[in-house]
Motif scaffolding. Structure first.
Motif, PDB file in Angstrom:
ATOM      1  N   ASN A  27      17.583   0.748  -5.184  1.00 31.87           N
ATOM      2  CA  ASN A  27      17.765  -0.381  -3.926  1.00 31.87           C
ATOM      3  C   ASN A  27      17.105  -1.764  -4.797  1.00 31.87           C
ATOM      4  O   ASN A  27      15.885  -1.430  -5.221  1.00 31.87           O
ATOM      5  CB  ASN A  27      17.256  -0.028  -2.678  1.00 31.87           C
ATOM      6  N   ASP A  28      17.765  -2.583  -4.660  1.00 29.94           N
ATOM      7  CA  ASP A  28      17.089  -3.909  -4.903  1.00 29.94           C
ATOM      8  C   ASP A  28      15.865  -4.386  -4.184  1.00 29.94           C
ATOM      9  O   ASP A  28      15.806  -3.901  -2.804  1.00 29.94           O
ATOM     10  CB  ASP A  28      18.219  -5.365  -4.593  1.00 29.94           C
ATOM     11  N   TYR A  29      14.849  -4.658  -4.717  1.00 29.78           N
ATOM     12  CA  TYR A  29      13.564  -5.197  -4.051  1.00 29.78           C
ATOM     13  C   TYR A  29      13.749  -6.505  -3.596  1.00 29.78           C
ATOM     14  O   TYR A  29      14.528  -7.430  -4.178  1.00 29.78           O
ATOM     15  CB  TYR A  29      12.234  -5.381  -4.949  1.00 29.78           C
ATOM     16  N   LYS A  30      13.200  -7.138  -2.279  1.00 25.70           N
ATOM     17  CA  LYS A  30      13.417  -8.360  -1.672  1.00 25.70           C
ATOM     18  C   LYS A  30      12.727  -9.092  -2.688  1.00 25.70           C
ATOM     19  O   LYS A  30      13.034 -10.311  -2.748  1.00 25.70           O
ATOM     20  CB  LYS A  30      12.749  -8.143  -0.287  1.00 25.70           C
ATOM     21  N   VAL A  31      11.479  -8.777  -3.125  1.00 26.07           N
ATOM     22  CA  VAL A  31      10.633  -9.579  -4.023  1.00 26.07           C
ATOM     23  C   VAL A  31      10.848  -9.247  -5.339  1.00 26.07           C
ATOM     24  O   VAL A  31      10.448  -8.335  -5.811  1.00 26.07           O
ATOM     25  CB  VAL A  31       9.327  -9.813  -3.792  1.00 26.07           C
ATOM     26  N   THR A  32      11.401 -10.092  -6.312  1.00 26.89           N
ATOM     27  CA  THR A  32      11.397 -10.275  -7.665  1.00 26.89           C
ATOM     28  C   THR A  32      11.179 -11.527  -8.313  1.00 26.89           C
ATOM     29  O   THR A  32      10.689 -12.506  -7.735  1.00 26.89           O
ATOM     30  CB  THR A  32      12.936  -9.623  -8.054  1.00 26.89           C
ATOM     31  N   TYR A  33      11.180 -11.678  -9.462  1.00 24.87           N
ATOM     32  CA  TYR A  33      11.027 -12.889 -10.247  1.00 24.87           C
ATOM     33  C   TYR A  33      11.907 -14.056  -9.702  1.00 24.87           C
ATOM     34  O   TYR A  33      13.061 -13.653  -9.881  1.00 24.87           O
ATOM     35  CB  TYR A  33      11.059 -12.872 -11.852  1.00 24.87           C
ATOM     36  N   GLY A  50      -0.421  -6.863   9.818  1.00 22.82           N
ATOM     37  CA  GLY A  50       0.623  -5.951   9.367  1.00 22.82           C
ATOM     38  C   GLY A  50       1.285  -5.766  10.867  1.00 22.82           C
ATOM     39  O   GLY A  50       1.297  -6.346  11.818  1.00 22.82           O
ATOM     40  N   PRO A  51       2.388  -4.656  10.840  1.00 22.36           N
ATOM     41  CA  PRO A  51       2.115  -3.569   9.857  1.00 22.36           C
ATOM     42  C   PRO A  51       3.144  -4.181   8.295  1.00 22.36           C
ATOM     43  O   PRO A  51       3.567  -5.158   8.561  1.00 22.36           O
ATOM     44  CB  PRO A  51       3.314  -2.516  10.322  1.00 22.36           C
ATOM     45  N   PHE A  52       2.665  -3.544   7.239  1.00 19.29           N
ATOM     46  CA  PHE A  52       3.330  -3.964   6.028  1.00 19.29           C
ATOM     47  C   PHE A  52       4.168  -3.040   5.470  1.00 19.29           C
ATOM     48  O   PHE A  52       4.336  -1.792   5.920  1.00 19.29           O
ATOM     49  CB  PHE A  52       2.009  -4.144   5.033  1.00 19.29           C
ATOM     50  N   GLU A  53       5.106  -3.679   4.712  1.00 16.60           N
ATOM     51  CA  GLU A  53       6.092  -2.842   3.856  1.00 16.60           C
ATOM     52  C   GLU A  53       6.243  -3.259   2.400  1.00 16.60           C
ATOM     53  O   GLU A  53       5.982  -4.519   2.210  1.00 16.60           O
ATOM     54  CB  GLU A  53       7.413  -3.023   4.517  1.00 16.60           C
ATOM     55  N   ASN A  54       6.383  -2.293   1.623  1.00 16.56           N
ATOM     56  CA  ASN A  54       6.692  -2.726   0.450  1.00 16.56           C
ATOM     57  C   ASN A  54       8.002  -3.410   0.028  1.00 16.56           C
ATOM     58  O   ASN A  54       9.109  -2.764   0.239  1.00 16.56           O
ATOM     59  CB  ASN A  54       6.468  -1.524  -0.572  1.00 16.56           C
ATOM     60  N   VAL A  55       7.907  -4.664  -0.529  1.00 16.33           N
ATOM     61  CA  VAL A  55       8.792  -5.518  -0.711  1.00 16.33           C
ATOM     62  C   VAL A  55       9.325  -5.906  -2.165  1.00 16.33           C
ATOM     63  O   VAL A  55      10.193  -6.532  -2.633  1.00 16.33           O
ATOM     64  CB  VAL A  55       9.002  -6.473   0.274  1.00 16.33           C
ATOM     65  N   GLY A  56       8.354  -5.099  -3.154  1.00 11.15           N
ATOM     66  CA  GLY A  56       8.532  -5.711  -4.348  1.00 11.15           C
ATOM     67  C   GLY A  56       7.286  -4.892  -5.158  1.00 11.15           C
ATOM     68  O   GLY A  56       6.637  -4.170  -4.737  1.00 11.15           O
TER      69      GLY A  56
END
Length: 86
Positions: A27-33, A50-56
């Motif tokens: 799946n594509d990450y929301k945060v990329t270069y 938070g809550p936090f989620e991994n977006v990249g």
């Protein structure tokens, strides 16, 4: 902290090799270069934001880049940092 703003010349330019584009499931990450820059500060991220989620995710090269530039710094709050650079 990562940013793409051009307003702060002290931010450190990153590149595509610092970022992973997809997670382990493909799946594509929301945060990329995206013209990304590293804010030259080690900043606190309070739990109550938070809550936090991994977006990249950074590559090993990206992690080494971050550690090289901010690994030696003491953590501070955003408000303290922004006052320091003005």
């Amino acid at each position: 902290m990562l940013t793409s703003t051009e307003l702060f010349p002290q931010n450190i330019v990153m590149n595509e090799t610092h970022f992973i584009d997809k997670d382990e499931k493909g799946n594509d990450y929301k945060v990329t270069y995206k013209n990304s820059k590293l804010v030259p500060a080690k900043l606190y991220k309070p739990e109550n934001w938070g809550p936090f989620e991994n977006v990249g995710q950074l590559t090993k090269v990206g992690i080494a880049f971050v550690e090289k530039h901010i690994g030696h710094l003491e953590a501070e709050f955003w408000g303290e940092y922004i006052l320091k650079i003005k």
